[in-house]
Design a protein around this motif. Structure first.
Motif, PDB file in Angstrom:
ATOM      1  N   MET A 186       0.826  -1.198   0.000  1.00 47.55           N
ATOM      2  CA  MET A 186       0.000   0.000   0.000  1.00 47.55           C
ATOM      3  C   MET A 186       0.866   1.257   0.000  1.00 47.55           C
ATOM      4  O   MET A 186       0.569   2.236  -0.696  1.00 47.55           O
ATOM      5  N   VAL A 187       1.958   1.232   0.748  1.00 47.03           N
ATOM      6  CA  VAL A 187       2.862   2.379   0.786  1.00 47.03           C
ATOM      7  C   VAL A 187       3.510   2.589  -0.581  1.00 47.03           C
ATOM      8  O   VAL A 187       3.518   3.699  -1.127  1.00 47.03           O
ATOM      9  N   LEU A 216       2.318   5.691  -3.042  1.00 51.42           N
ATOM     10  CA  LEU A 216       3.358   6.692  -3.259  1.00 51.42           C
ATOM     11  C   LEU A 216       3.675   6.840  -4.739  1.00 51.42           C
ATOM     12  O   LEU A 216       3.806   7.952  -5.258  1.00 51.42           O
ATOM     13  N   CYS A 217       3.793   5.693  -5.430  1.00 52.25           N
ATOM     14  CA  CYS A 217       4.133   5.745  -6.852  1.00 52.25           C
ATOM     15  C   CYS A 217       3.028   6.419  -7.655  1.00 52.25           C
ATOM     16  O   CYS A 217       3.301   7.305  -8.461  1.00 52.25           O
ATOM     17  N   GLY A 273      -4.446   6.359  -3.239  1.00 54.28           N
ATOM     18  CA  GLY A 273      -3.654   7.289  -4.038  1.00 54.28           C
ATOM     19  C   GLY A 273      -4.518   8.251  -4.832  1.00 54.28           C
ATOM     20  O   GLY A 273      -4.208   9.440  -4.946  1.00 54.28           O
ATOM     21  N   SER A 274      -5.631   7.752  -5.391  1.00 53.14           N
ATOM     22  CA  SER A 274      -6.523   8.612  -6.177  1.00 53.14           C
ATOM     23  C   SER A 274      -7.239   9.634  -5.299  1.00 53.14           C
ATOM     24  O   SER A 274      -7.460  10.775  -5.716  1.00 53.14           O
ATOM     25  N   VAL A 275      -7.614   9.221  -4.078  1.00 54.89           N
ATOM     26  CA  VAL A 275      -8.254  10.159  -3.146  1.00 54.89           C
ATOM     27  C   VAL A 275      -7.267  11.267  -2.757  1.00 54.89           C
ATOM     28  O   VAL A 275      -7.615  12.458  -2.747  1.00 54.89           O
ATOM     29  N   VAL A 328       8.828  14.427  -2.924  1.00 50.67           N
ATOM     30  CA  VAL A 328       8.847  13.527  -1.767  1.00 50.67           C
ATOM     31  C   VAL A 328       8.317  12.149  -2.156  1.00 50.67           C
ATOM     32  O   VAL A 328       8.884  11.113  -1.774  1.00 50.67           O
ATOM     33  N   CYS A 329       7.228  12.117  -2.925  1.00 49.08           N
ATOM     34  CA  CYS A 329       6.641  10.832  -3.338  1.00 49.08           C
ATOM     35  C   CYS A 329       7.591  10.048  -4.234  1.00 49.08           C
ATOM     36  O   CYS A 329       7.787   8.840  -4.043  1.00 49.08           O
TER      37      CYS A 329
END
Length: 287
Positions: A175-176, A180-181, A242-244, A263-264
């Motif tokens: 999930m991280v 992030l990607c 990620g979309s939210v 940062v991402c």
């Protein structure tokens, strides 16, 4: 086609040009042929656009095929020193054919099409961002430990990390990495989109296209029954997360959005190279 995982062994005793007179592989899979062809279609497509309108027809064809052949030759040669890669003439011819297939949808055909008008509405004259937009789905074809976890350059840059007996929750890890990607890439692409474009809808449409391409190529590689094996609980919910976050981030000031993008992207690069591979992923590849 690829130099992943970038762990070269130049002392393996293999000649750089040994693959040129080597016999064809005993087993040639549909996945290998399809990927090697499709991988060079975007390259040939971009070369045609770079040549147009100064060079057209057979001159542009020669430039596209020549550069495709040279690039494929260099990649296949470098694969001679990668323990996990097997260069072959079959791959080279498939790459060359991919460059050839890019000729029909050339600039003259595309210049008046609905697709071209749509891209003009979205990107204007920023064709660099448009190229990244089109290439992103194809970068996800290769199997990954975590969905969207590209950029694993091996231990050459980050070194080997020994996690010992530490147990890592792989759902949380995925999930991280995935969130992030997707957030970082989507924010990067948003800089090339016009302000009037419906950025959030366009970027999520790109994500949906990426998912469809991943399903297709996973089916080619592992079989139709395993086409969704990569779509885990962590992958699904991280795309939603990620979309939210993307919807919220698109409303930020440009300076804040820039730093969030950096940062991402830095975070995903570190995460995929430092965190351990999912053991279930390794077993799946062996199977």
């Amino acid at each position: 086609m690829s130099l992943n995982p970038f762990e070269f062994d130049f002392q393996n005793g293999i000649s750089a040009w040994a693959w040129l007179d080597a016999p064809l592989p005993r087993f040639i899979t549909l996945f290998d042929v399809a990927v090697n062809i499709l991988a060079y279609i975007p390259f040939g497509f971009l070369v045609m656009f770079a040549a147009y309108p100064r060079w057209r027809n057979f001159v542009a064809l020669g430039i596209a095929l020549g550069l495709s052949a040279a690039l494929a030759l260099g990649v296949e040669t470098l694969q001679s020193w990668l323990p996990t890669r097997i260069p072959s003439q079959m791959d080279w011819w498939a790459n060359l054919f991919g460059g050839l297939l890019a000729i029909p949808p050339g600039p003259q055909w595309l210049s008046g099409s609905a697709m071209r008008r749509r891209f003009d509405q979205w990107f204007g004259l920023d064709w660099a961002a448009c190229a990244l937009f089109l290439l992103f789905p194809w970068s996800q074809i290769y199997p990954q430990s975590s969905w969207l976890g590209t950029g694993a350059w091996g231990h050459a840059i980050f070194g080997s990390v020994d996690w010992g007996t530490l147990v890592i929750n792989h759902v949380a890890q995925e999930m991280v990495i995935t969130s992030l990607c997707w957030l970082g890439v989507a924010l990067l692409l948003s800089w090339g989109l016009r302000a009037k474009a419906t950025q959030w809808r366009i970027l999520n449409g790109l994500l949906a296209l990426t998912v469809l391409i991943k399903i297709w190529f996973t089916a080619l590689q592992f079989g139709a029954e395993f086409s969704l094996i990569w779509l885990t609980t962590g992958a699904l919910w991280s795309m939603v997360l990620g979309s939210v976050l993307l919807r919220w981030a698109l409303q930020l000031k440009q300076s804040n959005r820039f730093w969030m993008t950096m940062v991402c992207l830095l975070g995903i690069t570190i995460a995929v190279n430092v965190l351990p591979d999912n053991p279930y992923f390794i077993l799946t590849l062996r199977h």
